[in-house]
Design a protein around this motif. Structure first.
Motif, PDB file in Angstrom:
ATOM      1  N   ALA A  61     -45.791  37.430 -27.964  1.00 17.37           N
ATOM      2  CA  ALA A  61     -45.820  38.560 -27.038  1.00 17.37           C
ATOM      3  C   ALA A  61     -45.747  39.888 -27.791  1.00 17.37           C
ATOM      4  CB  ALA A  61     -44.671  38.442 -26.037  1.00 17.37           C
ATOM      5  N   THR A  62     -44.984  39.911 -28.875  1.00 20.56           N
ATOM      6  CA  THR A  62     -44.903  41.118 -29.713  1.00 20.56           C
ATOM      7  C   THR A  62     -46.268  41.419 -30.317  1.00 20.56           C
ATOM      8  OG1 THR A  62     -42.559  40.763 -30.206  1.00 20.56           O
ATOM      9  CG2 THR A  62     -43.810  42.100 -31.780  1.00 20.56           C
ATOM     10  N   GLN A  63     -46.923  40.406 -30.841  1.00 17.49           N
ATOM     11  CA  GLN A  63     -48.244  40.604 -31.450  1.00 17.49           C
ATOM     12  C   GLN A  63     -49.247  41.095 -30.405  1.00 17.49           C
ATOM     13  OE1 GLN A  63     -51.475  39.128 -31.478  1.00 17.49           O
ATOM     14  NE2 GLN A  63     -52.079  40.163 -33.353  1.00 17.49           N
ATOM     15  N   ASN A  64     -49.180  40.547 -29.209  1.00 20.17           N
ATOM     16  CA  ASN A  64     -50.066  40.965 -28.130  1.00 20.17           C
ATOM     17  C   ASN A  64     -49.862  42.446 -27.804  1.00 20.17           C
ATOM     18  OD1 ASN A  64     -50.215  41.429 -24.984  1.00 20.17           O
ATOM     19  ND2 ASN A  64     -51.737  39.861 -25.473  1.00 20.17           N
ATOM     20  N   LEU A  66     -48.514  44.672 -29.779  1.00 22.77           N
ATOM     21  CA  LEU A  66     -48.877  45.465 -30.958  1.00 22.77           C
ATOM     22  C   LEU A  66     -50.353  45.850 -30.910  1.00 22.77           C
ATOM     23  CD1 LEU A  66     -48.314  46.678 -33.752  1.00 22.77           C
ATOM     24  CD2 LEU A  66     -48.714  44.390 -34.710  1.00 22.77           C
ATOM     25  N   GLN A  67     -51.206  44.911 -30.593  1.00 28.96           N
ATOM     26  CA  GLN A  67     -52.634  45.207 -30.512  1.00 28.96           C
ATOM     27  C   GLN A  67     -52.946  46.173 -29.373  1.00 28.96           C
ATOM     28  OE1 GLN A  67     -54.681  44.389 -32.931  1.00 28.96           O
ATOM     29  NE2 GLN A  67     -52.950  43.380 -33.905  1.00 28.96           N
ATOM     30  N   LYS A  68     -52.295  45.986 -28.248  1.00 34.66           N
ATOM     31  CA  LYS A  68     -52.499  46.870 -27.101  1.00 34.66           C
ATOM     32  C   LYS A  68     -51.991  48.281 -27.420  1.00 34.66           C
ATOM     33  CE  LYS A  68     -52.084  46.766 -22.115  1.00 34.66           C
ATOM     34  NZ  LYS A  68     -51.673  45.970 -20.945  1.00 34.66           N
ATOM     35  N   ALA A  69     -50.822  48.366 -28.058  1.00 36.48           N
ATOM     36  CA  ALA A  69     -50.263  49.662 -28.433  1.00 36.48           C
ATOM     37  C   ALA A  69     -51.161  50.372 -29.444  1.00 36.48           C
ATOM     38  CB  ALA A  69     -48.856  49.484 -29.002  1.00 36.48           C
ATOM     39  N   LYS A  70     -51.698  49.631 -30.390  1.00 36.80           N
ATOM     40  CA  LYS A  70     -52.593  50.231 -31.393  1.00 36.80           C
ATOM     41  C   LYS A  70     -53.797  50.882 -30.719  1.00 36.80           C
ATOM     42  CE  LYS A  70     -55.264  49.140 -35.573  1.00 36.80           C
ATOM     43  NZ  LYS A  70     -56.647  49.376 -35.172  1.00 36.80           N
ATOM     44  N   VAL A  91     -27.039  47.957 -42.958  1.00 35.06           N
ATOM     45  CA  VAL A  91     -27.496  48.429 -44.258  1.00 35.06           C
ATOM     46  C   VAL A  91     -28.980  48.811 -44.217  1.00 35.06           C
ATOM     47  CG1 VAL A  91     -28.114  46.192 -45.258  1.00 35.06           C
ATOM     48  CG2 VAL A  91     -27.304  48.025 -46.745  1.00 35.06           C
ATOM     49  N   SER A  92     -29.702  48.254 -43.272  1.00 33.99           N
ATOM     50  CA  SER A  92     -31.124  48.568 -43.108  1.00 33.99           C
ATOM     51  C   SER A  92     -31.343  49.674 -42.078  1.00 33.99           C
ATOM     52  CB  SER A  92     -31.877  47.298 -42.688  1.00 33.99           C
ATOM     53  OG  SER A  92     -33.246  47.559 -42.557  1.00 33.99           O
ATOM     54  N   ASN A  93     -30.262  50.247 -41.580  1.00 35.00           N
ATOM     55  CA  ASN A  93     -30.286  51.334 -40.599  1.00 35.00           C
ATOM     56  C   ASN A  93     -30.551  50.842 -39.178  1.00 35.00           C
ATOM     57  OD1 ASN A  93     -29.840  54.053 -40.002  1.00 35.00           O
ATOM     58  ND2 ASN A  93     -32.024  54.479 -39.929  1.00 35.00           N
ATOM     59  N   GLN A  94     -30.257  49.579 -38.893  1.00 36.13           N
ATOM     60  CA  GLN A  94     -30.315  49.113 -37.505  1.00 36.13           C
ATOM     61  C   GLN A  94     -29.031  49.565 -36.841  1.00 36.13           C
ATOM     62  OE1 GLN A  94     -30.298  44.858 -36.795  1.00 36.13           O
ATOM     63  NE2 GLN A  94     -30.909  45.110 -34.675  1.00 36.13           N
ATOM     64  N   PHE A  95     -29.144  50.376 -35.794  1.00 31.69           N
ATOM     65  CA  PHE A  95     -27.948  50.818 -35.101  1.00 31.69           C
ATOM     66  C   PHE A  95     -27.960  50.438 -33.626  1.00 31.69           C
ATOM     67  CE2 PHE A  95     -30.902  54.327 -35.104  1.00 31.69           C
ATOM     68  CZ  PHE A  95     -30.857  54.820 -33.823  1.00 31.69           C
ATOM     69  N   ILE A  96     -29.077  49.927 -33.139  1.00 31.65           N
ATOM     70  CA  ILE A  96     -29.125  49.294 -31.828  1.00 31.65           C
ATOM     71  C   ILE A  96     -29.359  47.817 -32.124  1.00 31.65           C
ATOM     72  CG2 ILE A  96     -30.342  49.071 -29.631  1.00 31.65           C
ATOM     73  CD1 ILE A  96     -31.146  52.019 -29.919  1.00 31.65           C
ATOM     74  N   PHE A  97     -28.380  46.989 -31.811  1.00 28.98           N
ATOM     75  CA  PHE A  97     -28.462  45.585 -32.187  1.00 28.98           C
ATOM     76  C   PHE A  97     -29.143  44.751 -31.100  1.00 28.98           C
ATOM     77  CE2 PHE A  97     -25.553  47.474 -35.080  1.00 28.98           C
ATOM     78  CZ  PHE A  97     -25.975  46.945 -36.282  1.00 28.98           C
ATOM     79  N   HIS A  98     -30.343  45.186 -30.808  1.00 28.03           N
ATOM     80  CA  HIS A  98     -31.307  44.480 -29.966  1.00 28.03           C
ATOM     81  C   HIS A  98     -32.601  44.611 -30.758  1.00 28.03           C
ATOM     82  CE1 HIS A  98     -32.959  43.665 -25.683  1.00 28.03           C
ATOM     83  NE2 HIS A  98     -33.986  43.549 -26.526  1.00 28.03           N
ATOM     84  N   ALA A  99     -33.204  43.494 -31.108  1.00 24.35           N
ATOM     85  CA  ALA A  99     -34.405  43.507 -31.944  1.00 24.35           C
ATOM     86  C   ALA A  99     -35.409  44.534 -31.427  1.00 24.35           C
ATOM     87  CB  ALA A  99     -35.043  42.123 -31.963  1.00 24.35           C
ATOM     88  N   HIS A 100     -35.966  45.316 -32.335  1.00 25.37           N
ATOM     89  CA  HIS A 100     -37.017  46.269 -31.953  1.00 25.37           C
ATOM     90  C   HIS A 100     -37.941  46.507 -33.149  1.00 25.37           C
ATOM     91  CE1 HIS A 100     -33.447  48.589 -33.182  1.00 25.37           C
ATOM     92  NE2 HIS A 100     -34.257  49.567 -33.556  1.00 25.37           N
ATOM     93  N   PHE A 101     -39.223  46.368 -32.869  1.00 23.45           N
ATOM     94  CA  PHE A 101     -40.278  46.496 -33.867  1.00 23.45           C
ATOM     95  C   PHE A 101     -40.862  47.907 -33.786  1.00 23.45           C
ATOM     96  CE2 PHE A 101     -44.813  45.878 -35.076  1.00 23.45           C
ATOM     97  CZ  PHE A 101     -44.611  45.468 -36.381  1.00 23.45           C
ATOM     98  N   HIS A 102     -40.700  48.664 -34.855  1.00 20.58           N
ATOM     99  CA  HIS A 102     -41.167  50.051 -34.884  1.00 20.58           C
ATOM    100  C   HIS A 102     -42.669  50.129 -35.133  1.00 20.58           C
ATOM    101  CE1 HIS A 102     -37.177  51.991 -35.083  1.00 20.58           C
ATOM    102  NE2 HIS A 102     -36.827  50.865 -35.679  1.00 20.58           N
ATOM    103  N   ILE A 103     -43.332  50.933 -34.329  1.00 21.47           N
ATOM    104  CA  ILE A 103     -44.740  51.277 -34.535  1.00 21.47           C
ATOM    105  C   ILE A 103     -44.760  52.789 -34.737  1.00 21.47           C
ATOM    106  CG2 ILE A 103     -47.069  51.260 -33.591  1.00 21.47           C
ATOM    107  CD1 ILE A 103     -46.138  48.957 -31.751  1.00 21.47           C
ATOM    108  N   ILE A 104     -45.007  53.204 -35.966  1.00 17.75           N
ATOM    109  CA  ILE A 104     -44.936  54.623 -36.310  1.00 17.75           C
ATOM    110  C   ILE A 104     -46.305  55.086 -36.781  1.00 17.75           C
ATOM    111  CG2 ILE A 104     -43.782  56.360 -37.727  1.00 17.75           C
ATOM    112  CD1 ILE A 104     -41.495  54.224 -38.076  1.00 17.75           C
ATOM    113  N   PRO A 105     -47.029  55.818 -35.944  1.00 19.57           N
ATOM    114  CA  PRO A 105     -48.301  56.374 -36.393  1.00 19.57           C
ATOM    115  C   PRO A 105     -48.042  57.388 -37.498  1.00 19.57           C
ATOM    116  CG  PRO A 105     -48.027  56.606 -34.009  1.00 19.57           C
ATOM    117  CD  PRO A 105     -46.721  56.172 -34.569  1.00 19.57           C
TER     118      PRO A 105
END
Length: 129
Positions: A61-64, A66-70, A91-105
């Motif tokens: 669902a994330t991959q789906n 991702l393509q739509k967002a792109k 240590v990786s700067n995760q401060f909301i502990f709910h998985a989230h995949f960043h899409i940064i143009p």
């Protein structure tokens, strides 16, 4: 998870649901549009601590999304590239502990253009002692 902003995005005025499917949302926070327009995150609807906890269906669902967002980002903002990624743990700067995949143009005219993920790997001052 009442206080998690990603568990209840419809109740949080800082979360704009752009797209969703059965398992995930694609969100854009209006506050984050001032720096790099088009920035967003894909989050599972079920509370998952980090990317390692996602089910196979949530990955698909994330991959789906991702393509739509792109497609949406390219039609709306016309970026020159992207930085994509997950932060896992404080240590990786995760401060909301709910998985989230960043899409940064990314844009050629931004001050930090050319500084993607590899940039941080190549900084000698970041070497562990």
């Amino acid at each position: 998870m009442e206080e998690c902003p990603f568990c209840n995005p419809r109740k949080d005025p800082d979360q704009n649901i752009v797209f969703e499917n059965e398992f995930c949302y694609y969100l854009q926070n209006p506050k984050h549009q001032d720096v790099l327009e088009g920035t967003g995150v894909i989050v599972p609807k079920a509370h998952r601590k980090d990317a390692f906890a996602l089910s196979k269906k949530e990955w698909e669902a994330t991959q789906n999304l991702l393509q739509k967002a792109k497609r949406y980002i390219e039609e709306t903002f016309n970026p020159d590239g992207y930085t994509l990624g997950w932060n896992v743990g404080e240590v990786s700067n995760q401060f909301i502990f709910h998985a989230h995949f960043h899409i940064i143009p990314r844009y050629n005219d931004e001050p930090y253009a050319g500084r993607g993920i590899r940039y941080w790997l190549k900084q000698p001052e970041n070497k562990r002692t």
